[in-house]
Design a protein around this motif. Structure first.
Motif, PDB file in Angstrom:
ATOM      1  N   LEU A  19      32.605  39.392  29.085  1.00 44.29           N
ATOM      2  CA  LEU A  19      31.539  38.624  28.859  1.00 44.29           C
ATOM      3  C   LEU A  19      32.004  37.327  27.923  1.00 44.29           C
ATOM      4  N   LEU A  20      32.877  37.596  26.856  1.00 48.75           N
ATOM      5  CA  LEU A  20      33.535  36.643  26.156  1.00 48.75           C
ATOM      6  C   LEU A  20      34.458  35.709  27.112  1.00 48.75           C
ATOM      7  N   ALA A  21      34.940  36.255  28.008  1.00 48.68           N
ATOM      8  CA  ALA A  21      35.817  35.257  28.726  1.00 48.68           C
ATOM      9  C   ALA A  21      34.899  34.258  29.579  1.00 48.68           C
ATOM     10  N   LEU A  22      33.768  35.048  30.218  1.00 48.15           N
ATOM     11  CA  LEU A  22      33.076  34.018  30.944  1.00 48.15           C
ATOM     12  C   LEU A  22      32.242  33.236  30.244  1.00 48.15           C
ATOM     13  N   SER A  23      32.176  33.308  28.964  1.00 48.00           N
ATOM     14  CA  SER A  23      31.252  32.421  28.063  1.00 48.00           C
ATOM     15  C   SER A  23      32.097  31.243  27.653  1.00 48.00           C
ATOM     16  N   THR A  24      33.250  31.208  27.831  1.00 50.60           N
ATOM     17  CA  THR A  24      34.045  30.128  27.481  1.00 50.60           C
ATOM     18  C   THR A  24      34.195  29.028  28.294  1.00 50.60           C
ATOM     19  N   VAL A  25      33.125  28.388  28.576  1.00 46.78           N
ATOM     20  CA  VAL A  25      32.960  27.233  29.636  1.00 46.78           C
ATOM     21  C   VAL A  25      32.727  26.092  28.855  1.00 46.78           C
ATOM     22  N   SER A  26      32.799  25.052  29.320  1.00 44.91           N
ATOM     23  CA  SER A  26      32.534  23.810  28.573  1.00 44.91           C
ATOM     24  C   SER A  26      30.859  23.373  28.824  1.00 44.91           C
ATOM     25  N   TYR A  27      30.297  22.369  28.096  1.00 42.29           N
ATOM     26  CA  TYR A  27      29.045  22.044  28.043  1.00 42.29           C
ATOM     27  C   TYR A  27      28.696  21.766  29.581  1.00 42.29           C
ATOM     28  N   GLN A  28      29.687  20.839  30.285  1.00 42.87           N
ATOM     29  CA  GLN A  28      29.417  20.079  31.424  1.00 42.87           C
ATOM     30  C   GLN A  28      29.398  21.477  32.480  1.00 42.87           C
ATOM     31  N   GLU A  29      30.274  22.506  32.244  1.00 42.85           N
ATOM     32  CA  GLU A  29      30.113  23.535  33.281  1.00 42.85           C
ATOM     33  C   GLU A  29      28.773  24.383  33.167  1.00 42.85           C
ATOM     34  N   THR A  30      28.224  24.383  31.925  1.00 49.69           N
ATOM     35  CA  THR A  30      27.023  25.033  31.856  1.00 49.69           C
ATOM     36  C   THR A  30      25.819  24.192  32.279  1.00 49.69           C
ATOM     37  N   GLN A  31      26.140  22.885  32.484  1.00 49.27           N
ATOM     38  CA  GLN A  31      25.022  21.927  33.105  1.00 49.27           C
ATOM     39  C   GLN A  31      25.075  21.874  34.547  1.00 49.27           C
ATOM     40  N   SER A  32      26.143  22.329  35.321  1.00 50.32           N
ATOM     41  CA  SER A  32      26.215  21.955  36.819  1.00 50.32           C
ATOM     42  C   SER A  32      25.240  23.061  37.422  1.00 50.32           C
ATOM     43  N   GLY A  33      25.124  22.668  38.514  1.00 56.01           N
ATOM     44  CA  GLY A  33      24.280  23.675  39.516  1.00 56.01           C
ATOM     45  C   GLY A  33      24.707  24.905  39.878  1.00 56.01           C
ATOM     46  N   HIS A  34      26.094  24.940  39.553  1.00 51.07           N
ATOM     47  CA  HIS A  34      26.639  26.184  39.958  1.00 51.07           C
ATOM     48  C   HIS A  34      26.898  27.300  38.931  1.00 51.07           C
ATOM     49  N   TYR A  35      26.529  27.111  37.727  1.00 50.54           N
ATOM     50  CA  TYR A  35      26.665  27.851  36.497  1.00 50.54           C
ATOM     51  C   TYR A  35      25.731  29.048  36.662  1.00 50.54           C
ATOM     52  N   VAL A  36      26.406  30.312  36.404  1.00 51.51           N
ATOM     53  CA  VAL A  36      25.918  31.589  36.213  1.00 51.51           C
ATOM     54  C   VAL A  36      26.175  32.097  34.912  1.00 51.51           C
ATOM     55  N   GLU A  37      24.892  32.598  34.185  1.00 50.22           N
ATOM     56  CA  GLU A  37      25.187  33.377  33.079  1.00 50.22           C
ATOM     57  C   GLU A  37      26.133  34.468  33.086  1.00 50.22           C
ATOM     58  N   PRO A  38      26.986  34.679  32.010  1.00 48.02           N
ATOM     59  CA  PRO A  38      28.065  35.802  31.930  1.00 48.02           C
ATOM     60  C   PRO A  38      27.306  36.814  32.261  1.00 48.02           C
ATOM     61  N   ALA A  39      26.186  37.366  31.694  1.00 47.60           N
ATOM     62  CA  ALA A  39      25.451  38.554  31.542  1.00 47.60           C
ATOM     63  C   ALA A  39      25.366  38.972  33.108  1.00 47.60           C
ATOM     64  N   LYS A  40      24.680  37.959  33.994  1.00 48.69           N
ATOM     65  CA  LYS A  40      24.339  38.170  35.303  1.00 48.69           C
ATOM     66  C   LYS A  40      25.540  38.506  36.184  1.00 48.69           C
ATOM     67  N   ILE A  41      26.562  37.650  36.013  1.00 52.54           N
ATOM     68  CA  ILE A  41      27.870  37.853  36.493  1.00 52.54           C
ATOM     69  C   ILE A  41      28.423  39.350  36.420  1.00 52.54           C
ATOM     70  N   VAL A  42      28.547  39.569  35.069  1.00 53.27           N
ATOM     71  CA  VAL A  42      28.993  41.157  34.730  1.00 53.27           C
ATOM     72  C   VAL A  42      28.018  42.350  35.334  1.00 53.27           C
TER      73      VAL A  42
END
Length: 170
Positions: free
Chosen positions: A82-105
Protein backbone atom coordinates in the motif's frame (compact mmCIF):
# COMPACT_ATOMS: atom_id res chain seq x y z
CA UNK A 1 -85.21 -60.54 -23.79
CA UNK A 2 -83.58 -63.87 -23.48
CA UNK A 3 -81.65 -64.91 -20.42
CA UNK A 4 -78.49 -64.78 -22.48
CA UNK A 5 -79.10 -61.14 -23.46
CA UNK A 6 -80.00 -60.26 -19.88
CA UNK A 7 -76.76 -61.84 -18.64
CA UNK A 8 -74.73 -60.00 -21.31
CA UNK A 9 -76.40 -56.72 -20.36
CA UNK A 10 -75.73 -57.36 -16.66
CA UNK A 11 -72.10 -58.20 -17.42
CA UNK A 12 -71.69 -54.95 -19.40
CA UNK A 13 -73.23 -52.95 -16.56
CA UNK A 14 -70.93 -54.63 -14.04
CA UNK A 15 -67.89 -54.05 -16.27
CA UNK A 16 -68.81 -50.40 -16.73
CA UNK A 17 -69.15 -50.07 -12.96
CA UNK A 18 -65.76 -51.69 -12.46
CA UNK A 19 -64.17 -49.47 -15.10
CA UNK A 20 -65.61 -46.40 -13.36
CA UNK A 21 -64.39 -47.68 -9.99
CA UNK A 22 -60.90 -48.37 -11.37
CA UNK A 23 -60.79 -44.95 -13.03
CA UNK A 24 -61.72 -43.34 -9.71
CA UNK A 25 -59.03 -45.37 -7.91
CA UNK A 26 -56.42 -44.43 -10.52
CA UNK A 27 -57.38 -40.76 -10.17
CA UNK A 28 -57.14 -41.03 -6.38
CA UNK A 29 -53.71 -42.68 -6.66
CA UNK A 30 -52.54 -39.97 -9.06
CA UNK A 31 -53.65 -37.29 -6.61
CA UNK A 32 -51.84 -39.10 -3.78
CA UNK A 33 -48.71 -39.49 -5.93
CA UNK A 34 -48.69 -35.81 -6.90
CA UNK A 35 -49.33 -34.80 -3.32
CA UNK A 36 -46.45 -36.97 -2.12
CA UNK A 37 -44.17 -35.50 -4.81
CA UNK A 38 -45.17 -31.99 -3.72
CA UNK A 39 -44.32 -32.85 -0.10
CA UNK A 40 -41.00 -34.37 -1.21
CA UNK A 41 -40.12 -31.27 -3.22
CA UNK A 42 -40.96 -29.01 -0.26
CA UNK A 43 -38.95 -31.18 2.13
CA UNK A 44 -36.07 -31.39 -0.38
CA UNK A 45 -36.00 -27.62 -0.69
CA UNK A 46 -35.88 -27.29 3.09
CA UNK A 47 -33.07 -29.87 3.28
CA UNK A 48 -30.99 -28.08 0.64
CA UNK A 49 -31.60 -24.75 2.37
CA UNK A 50 -30.55 -26.19 5.74
CA UNK A 51 -27.39 -27.62 4.18
CA UNK A 52 -26.57 -24.27 2.59
CA UNK A 53 -27.12 -22.46 5.90
CA UNK A 54 -24.96 -24.91 7.84
CA UNK A 55 -22.16 -24.77 5.27
CA UNK A 56 -22.26 -20.95 5.17
CA UNK A 57 -22.26 -20.67 8.97
CA UNK A 58 -19.28 -23.01 9.23
CA UNK A 59 -17.41 -21.18 6.44
CA UNK A 60 -18.11 -17.80 8.09
CA UNK A 61 -16.81 -19.06 11.43
CA UNK A 62 -13.65 -20.41 9.83
CA UNK A 63 -13.21 -17.15 7.87
CA UNK A 64 -13.49 -15.00 11.01
CA UNK A 65 -11.00 -17.19 12.88
CA UNK A 66 -8.41 -16.82 10.12
CA UNK A 67 -9.03 -13.10 9.63
CA UNK A 68 -8.63 -12.54 13.37
CA UNK A 69 -5.31 -14.39 13.29
CA UNK A 70 -3.73 -12.97 10.15
CA UNK A 71 -0.06 -13.60 9.72
CA UNK A 72 1.97 -10.57 10.82
CA UNK A 73 4.18 -11.14 7.77
CA UNK A 74 1.16 -10.88 5.47
CA UNK A 75 -0.09 -7.73 7.21
CA UNK A 76 3.40 -6.18 6.92
CA UNK A 77 3.60 -7.08 3.21
CA UNK A 78 0.18 -5.55 2.53
CA UNK A 79 1.14 -2.39 4.40
CA UNK A 80 4.38 -2.16 2.42
CA UNK A 81 2.55 -2.72 -0.90
CA UNK A 82 0.00 0.00 0.00
CA UNK A 83 2.84 2.39 0.86
CA UNK A 84 4.63 1.68 -2.41
CA UNK A 85 1.47 2.12 -4.48
CA UNK A 86 0.55 5.37 -2.73
CA UNK A 87 3.80 7.08 -3.72
CA UNK A 88 2.45 8.65 -6.89
CA UNK A 89 2.44 12.22 -8.06
CA UNK A 90 -0.59 14.48 -8.03
CA UNK A 91 -0.72 14.32 -11.82
CA UNK A 92 -0.84 10.53 -11.73
CA UNK A 93 -3.79 10.60 -9.29
CA UNK A 94 -5.65 12.90 -11.67
CA UNK A 95 -5.14 10.66 -14.71
CA UNK A 96 -7.96 8.47 -15.94
CA UNK A 97 -5.88 5.34 -15.31
CA UNK A 98 -5.28 5.87 -11.59
CA UNK A 99 -6.57 3.12 -9.29
CA UNK A 100 -6.60 3.48 -5.53
CA UNK A 101 -3.89 1.38 -3.85
CA UNK A 102 -6.40 -0.44 -1.62
CA UNK A 103 -8.34 -1.64 -4.69
CA UNK A 104 -5.15 -2.90 -6.36
CA UNK A 105 -4.02 -4.75 -3.23
CA UNK A 106 -7.51 -6.18 -2.62
CA UNK A 107 -7.67 -7.50 -6.18
CA UNK A 108 -4.18 -9.02 -5.94
CA UNK A 109 -4.90 -10.68 -2.59
CA UNK A 110 -8.26 -11.93 -3.84
CA UNK A 111 -6.73 -13.35 -7.01
CA UNK A 112 -3.94 -15.07 -5.05
CA UNK A 113 -6.31 -16.56 -2.47
CA UNK A 114 -8.91 -17.71 -4.99
CA UNK A 115 -6.14 -19.26 -7.12
CA UNK A 116 -4.70 -21.09 -4.11
CA UNK A 117 -8.18 -22.20 -3.01
CA UNK A 118 -8.98 -23.57 -6.46
CA UNK A 119 -6.09 -26.04 -6.25
CA UNK A 120 -6.38 -26.66 -2.50
CA UNK A 121 -8.08 -29.75 -1.16
CA UNK A 122 -9.82 -30.65 2.07
CA UNK A 123 -8.37 -33.37 4.27
CA UNK A 124 -11.66 -34.81 5.44
CA UNK A 125 -9.87 -36.76 8.21
CA UNK A 126 -9.02 -33.39 9.77
CA UNK A 127 -12.46 -31.87 9.02
CA UNK A 128 -15.03 -33.55 11.31
CA UNK A 129 -17.54 -30.69 11.06
CA UNK A 130 -17.24 -30.40 7.28
CA UNK A 131 -17.48 -34.17 6.98
CA UNK A 132 -20.81 -34.08 8.86
CA UNK A 133 -22.16 -31.12 6.88
CA UNK A 134 -20.85 -32.34 3.52
CA UNK A 135 -19.31 -30.27 0.78
CA UNK A 136 -22.21 -30.77 -1.64
CA UNK A 137 -25.97 -30.45 -1.32
CA UNK A 138 -27.63 -33.73 -0.36
CA UNK A 139 -28.83 -35.94 -3.20
CA UNK A 140 -32.59 -36.18 -3.62
CA UNK A 141 -33.21 -39.30 -5.73
CA UNK A 142 -36.75 -39.68 -6.97
CA UNK A 143 -37.68 -36.05 -6.43
CA UNK A 144 -38.98 -34.14 -9.45
CA UNK A 145 -36.16 -31.60 -9.89
CA UNK A 146 -38.34 -29.26 -11.95
CA UNK A 147 -40.82 -29.16 -9.10
CA UNK A 148 -38.04 -28.80 -6.52
CA UNK A 149 -36.45 -25.87 -8.31
CA UNK A 150 -39.64 -23.95 -9.08
CA UNK A 151 -41.73 -22.49 -6.27
CA UNK A 152 -44.29 -21.45 -8.90
CA UNK A 153 -44.69 -25.04 -10.13
CA UNK A 154 -45.13 -26.21 -6.52
CA UNK A 155 -47.74 -23.52 -5.89
CA UNK A 156 -49.63 -24.38 -9.09
CA UNK A 157 -49.56 -28.10 -8.24
CA UNK A 158 -50.81 -27.39 -4.71
CA UNK A 159 -53.70 -25.35 -6.15
CA UNK A 160 -54.49 -28.05 -8.71
CA UNK A 161 -54.51 -30.74 -6.01
CA UNK A 162 -56.68 -28.62 -3.76
CA UNK A 163 -59.17 -28.11 -6.58
CA UNK A 164 -59.20 -31.85 -7.36
CA UNK A 165 -59.79 -32.71 -3.71
CA UNK A 166 -62.54 -30.09 -3.41
CA UNK A 167 -64.27 -31.34 -6.59
CA UNK A 168 -64.06 -34.96 -5.39
CA UNK A 169 -65.63 -34.04 -2.04
CA UNK A 170 -68.63 -32.44 -3.72
Amino acid sequence: MTDELKNAHSQRAIQQGLVKEFDDLIEELNVEKQSAMLHCANAGGALISAHRSALNAYADTQWRMVINNLSPALVRAVKLKLLALSTVSYQETQSGHYVEPAKIVSAEIGKALVGAASIGQFNMDAEPVLEKIGTHSPALPGVDMGLLQSPIKRQLLAQKLSQRIDSNNE
